[in-house]
Design an enzyme around this catalytic site. Structure first.
Site, mmCIF file in Angstrom:
data_model
loop_
_atom_site.group_PDB
_atom_site.id
_atom_site.type_symbol
_atom_site.label_atom_id
_atom_site.label_comp_id
_atom_site.label_asym_id
_atom_site.label_seq_id
_atom_site.Cartn_x
_atom_site.Cartn_y
_atom_site.Cartn_z
ATOM 1 N N TYR A 1 0.842 -1.188 0.000
ATOM 2 C CA TYR A 1 0.000 0.000 0.000
ATOM 3 C C TYR A 1 0.879 1.240 0.000
ATOM 4 C CZ TYR A 1 -3.546 3.398 1.553
ATOM 5 O OH TYR A 1 -4.391 4.478 1.659
ATOM 6 N N ASP B 1 9.212 2.870 0.204
ATOM 7 C CA ASP B 1 8.124 3.466 0.970
ATOM 8 C C ASP B 1 8.348 3.073 2.430
ATOM 9 O OD1 ASP B 1 5.840 4.135 2.314
ATOM 10 O OD2 ASP B 1 4.452 3.359 0.802
ATOM 11 N N LYS C 1 3.629 8.538 9.219
ATOM 12 C CA LYS C 1 3.443 7.883 10.525
ATOM 13 C C LYS C 1 4.431 8.379 11.602
ATOM 14 C CE LYS C 1 0.585 4.394 8.566
ATOM 15 N NZ LYS C 1 0.634 3.798 7.246
#
Ligand SMILES: *Cc1c(COP(=O)(O)O)cnc(C)c1O
Length: 426
Positions: A143, A238, A266
């Protein structure tokens, strides 16, 4: 008698699509009513009914130091008093960029954004602008946020591109998105060969965290790095989940492999909306206003968000022992679950790297999305609800990683292991 969460959920659905502002919160995959939270401190969250939970989501990663960590909340409050947004540069943004560079040494230049989605979307645009090529490769089950180009449902390899799989994403956009199975270097090499000189970038979660936790098999990332070097493809890691979590320098440091561009999210925001992308100067200098690849943001580098992120990263940098403690706690949980599941004689796989861990009720190793999907996820859902009742908050899906925080103590882990034991002996 309805619980407060049930009452809130039914009210929420009158004015918010599905009652939530991000789909995974709706408990669709595990069933039941999502738990509405009221407050959190350290390793625990308290719901709208006053029930306390040991938290293994930690806001999907950011709260690595635990909730409402005093130095972070104080820094946010103090900063807010000085004005919350200027739309002009500030010194704190330089300090943030310098701190990121000191923790991830192959980052020469870094641009702040407000989410992981923005970071990945911008990194891909940059890679395309830099190489002058359109196609890119992502991996099935990885994702990278919800930008159109990434929302291509992973299917059976090359054959799936050019198909409109998510309503609203045009076939034109997804035609340039190629998908490949994670942990399969052979298939990737073939795909690159079939699209010689057409691939701008390969983007990957170096440790996959959006299909449960799936670490790369030995040699896999090294192989991708070599392939990108040989073919002039921009390698994007990522690190929205892994950045500043697996080590100060994220997966790059933990696994000893450097990407050309890295995206963060995050942990980098310490619980506020922050993302970033950075990397080699040669590539980053193509971003506006230095270059002509456009990218911007009204609230990018927002002072409150920078303060939360800066304070969190600085604490992690100054206290490397935090990573050792996280490793000790995570391996203690790993070992405890291993013992329980072995005794329960249930097929299972525990994947873990550092403080990212997940349990798949699978008979065979889980190395990619197909393996994860083939596991007994009905059993996971029962396991989830049993633990939730016991006051243990796991991610509400077998396809999500559990994240540990430094606020957890051995007693919390013991409670978790004990609840797992009772689930299998009920
Ligand atoms: C969460 C996540 C994103 C998206 O970040 P948002 O801040 O939710 O937009 C991108 N990539 C990975 C690996 C993620 O885990």
């Amino acid at each position: 008698m309805y619980s407060n969460s049930e009452i809130l959920f039914s009210r929420a659905q009158q004015s918010i699509p599905g009652g939530v502002n991000s789909p995974v919160r709706a408990f669709k995959s595990v069933g039941g009513t999502p738990v509405f939270m009221k407050s959190a401190k350290g390793a625990y969250m308290t719901d709208a009914d006053g029930k306390q939970y040991i938290d293994y989501i930690n806001s999907w990663g950011p709260m690595i130091l635990g909730h409402a960590y005093e130095p972070v909340t104080k820094a946010i409050v103090d900063k807010a008093a000085e004005g919350t947004s200027f739309g002009a540069p500030t010194e704190l943004e330089i300090e943030m960029a310098e701190l990121i560079k000191s923790m991830a040494p192959n980052v020469d230049l870094v641009r702040m954004v407000s989410s992981g989605t923005e970071a990945c979307m911008s990194a891909l645009r940059l890679a395309r602008g830099y190489t002058g090529k359109n196609k890119f490769i992502k991996f099935e089950g990885c994702y990278h946020g919800h930008a159109d180009a990434f929302l291509v449902k992973a299917g059976s390899g090359v054959a799936t591109f050019n198909i409109q799989t998510v309503p609203g994403v045009t076939a034109g956009v997804s035609a340039d998105t190629l998908t490949c199975a994670f942990n399969d270097l052979e298939a990737l090499t073939q795909m690159v060969k079939l699209n010689q000189n057409e691939i701008a970038a390969i983007i990957i979660e170096p440790v996959a965290g959006n299909m449960g936790c799936i670490p790369p098999v030995p040699g896999y990332l090294e192989g991708i790095r070599a392939l990108c070097d040989k073919e002039g493809i921009v390698l994007i890691f990522d690190e929205v989940m892994t950045g500043f979590r697996l080590a100060q320098g994220g997966a790059q440091e933990k696994l000893g492999i450097n990407a050309d561009l890295v995206t963060y999210g995050k942990v980098i925001g310490g619980g506020l909306p922050v993302g970033a992308f950075g990397g080699k100067k040669e590539i980053m200098q193509h971003i506006a206003p230095l270059g002509n690849v456009y990218q911007a943001g009204t609230l990018s580098g927002n002072p409150i968000a920078m303060m939360a992120g800066y304070t969190t990263l600085k604490i992690l940098k100054d206290n490397p022992a935090i990573y050792q403690e996280l490793e000790v706690m995570s391996s203690y949980l790993h070992q405890g679950l291993d013992d329980v599941l072995k005794a329960a004689q249930t097929p299972y796989v525990i994947n873990r790297l550092g403080s990212m861990i997940s349990v798949h009720f699978s008979e065979k190793p889980v190395r990619n999305f197909a393996d994860a999907a083939a596991a007994n996820n009905t059993l996971f859902n029962k396991f989830f609800h049993f633990l939730l009742d016991e006051g243990i908050y796991l991610p509400p899906s077998a396809f999500e990683t559990w994240f540990l925080s430094a606020a957890l103590v051995r007693e919390d882990i013991d409670k978790t292991i004990d609840a797992a034991r009772r689930f299998f002996s009920r």
